[in-house]
Design an enzyme around this catalytic site. Structure first.
Site: not given
Length: 291
Positions: A135, A146, A194
């Site tokens: 997991h 991205c 990000c």
């Protein structure tokens, strides 16, 4: 209507009872080529609660689903606020005797591999190598836009800077690393994007309702094929991500052994289920093997 993932399983009345006899586990390990599959129950003695069983987090907490996380900025704020607070505790967890026993089995050449359903990294911290994290891992963060990968430590530093003074009192910590907080406690939390593209960040873990990557499943199927037996430690096997490998082993007539205090969804396929605490059971097994 959106379908919620299966979180609970009700044991049928005709499941075989558990035993306290560890001899089948000792014998399987002596024979070697044992594939170990672990679940949340192996980490409870490290202070990380299990999902199910007595005191399991699912009795008070519904984990974040992939659909909710990707579909709602509010859900992402709630997740990252809770996870950021939980990481302060989760990241300090240390391996227990169960993790160390599994590492010892591997060092002495008794195992063919280790698959874990956990996202806590405690097997590696105990010395196990080449662990398949079914997991994923909370120690990594992936950008959904991205695909850039960063460390959770770096994200924690950024979240601390963006949320100075964020220190609510949580009702508890869950197996997926998030803390139990109210909507009011997370309302002002700031989520950071990000750094490369400004996209949405997600922990590199498989959420409920999300599929395990096909390549990872195939790698695990290969490990089951190569193994002489399967030893399941601390997993209820409620979700198919782990149960599928028990079914594969049983269909190939490979012995399946389970150590779990509560009944599991794989009991009917197992040669034996030992109903003992994992730390105690695995320490006893290691002693009997002279490790």
């Amino acid at each position: 209507m959106r379908t919620r993932p299966t979180l609970h399983w009700t044991p049928p009345a005709d499941l075989p009872p558990g035993t306290t006899d560890l001899r089948p586990v000792v014998d399987a390990l002596r024979a070697g080529r044992v594939l170990v599959i672990t679940g949340a129950g192996i980490s409870t003695e490290s202070g990380i609660p299990a999902y199910r069983g007595a005191g399991g987090s699912l009795s008070r907490h519904t984990p974040m689903t992939y659909q909710d996380f990707t579909g709602s900025p509010q859900a992402r704020r709630r997740y990252w606020a809770r996870s950021h607070l939980g990481w302060r505790t989760f990241g300090r967890a240390r391996p227990n005797t169960g993790h160390r026993a599994v590492a010892a089995f591997a060092r002495h050449g008794l195992l063919s591999g280790v698959i874990t359903q956990n996202v806590d990294g405690l097997h590696q911290a105990a010395g196990s190598e080449d662990v398949v994290e079914l997991h994923g891992s909370l120690a990594r963060v992936r950008c959904l836009d991205c695909d850039a990968m960063t460390s959770r430590h770096d994200l924690a530093v950024r979240l601390e800077a963006a949320n100075a003074g964020f220190a609510p009192v949580a009702a508890g910590i869950n197996p997926d690393g998030d803390a139990d907080l109210t909507d009011e406690q997370v309302a002002g939390f700031r989520v950071v994007p990000c750094e490369d593209c400004g996209g949405v960040l997600k922990p590199d873990v498989v959420f409920f309702g999300e599929s395990v990557p096909v390549q990872r499943i195939e790698r695990c199927r290969g490990l089951v094929h190569e193994a002489g037996s399967l030893l399941v430690l601390g997993s209820s096997l409620t979700v198919m991500s782990g149960l599928r490998f028990v079914r594969q082993a049983a269909q190939a007539d490979k012995p399946v052994l389970i150590v779990n205090r509560d009944p599991t969804r794989g009991d009917a396929l197992a040669r034996t289920r030992v109903g003992l605490p994992l730390g105690t059971a695995l320490t006893t097994v290691a002693d009997r093997l002279g490790l």
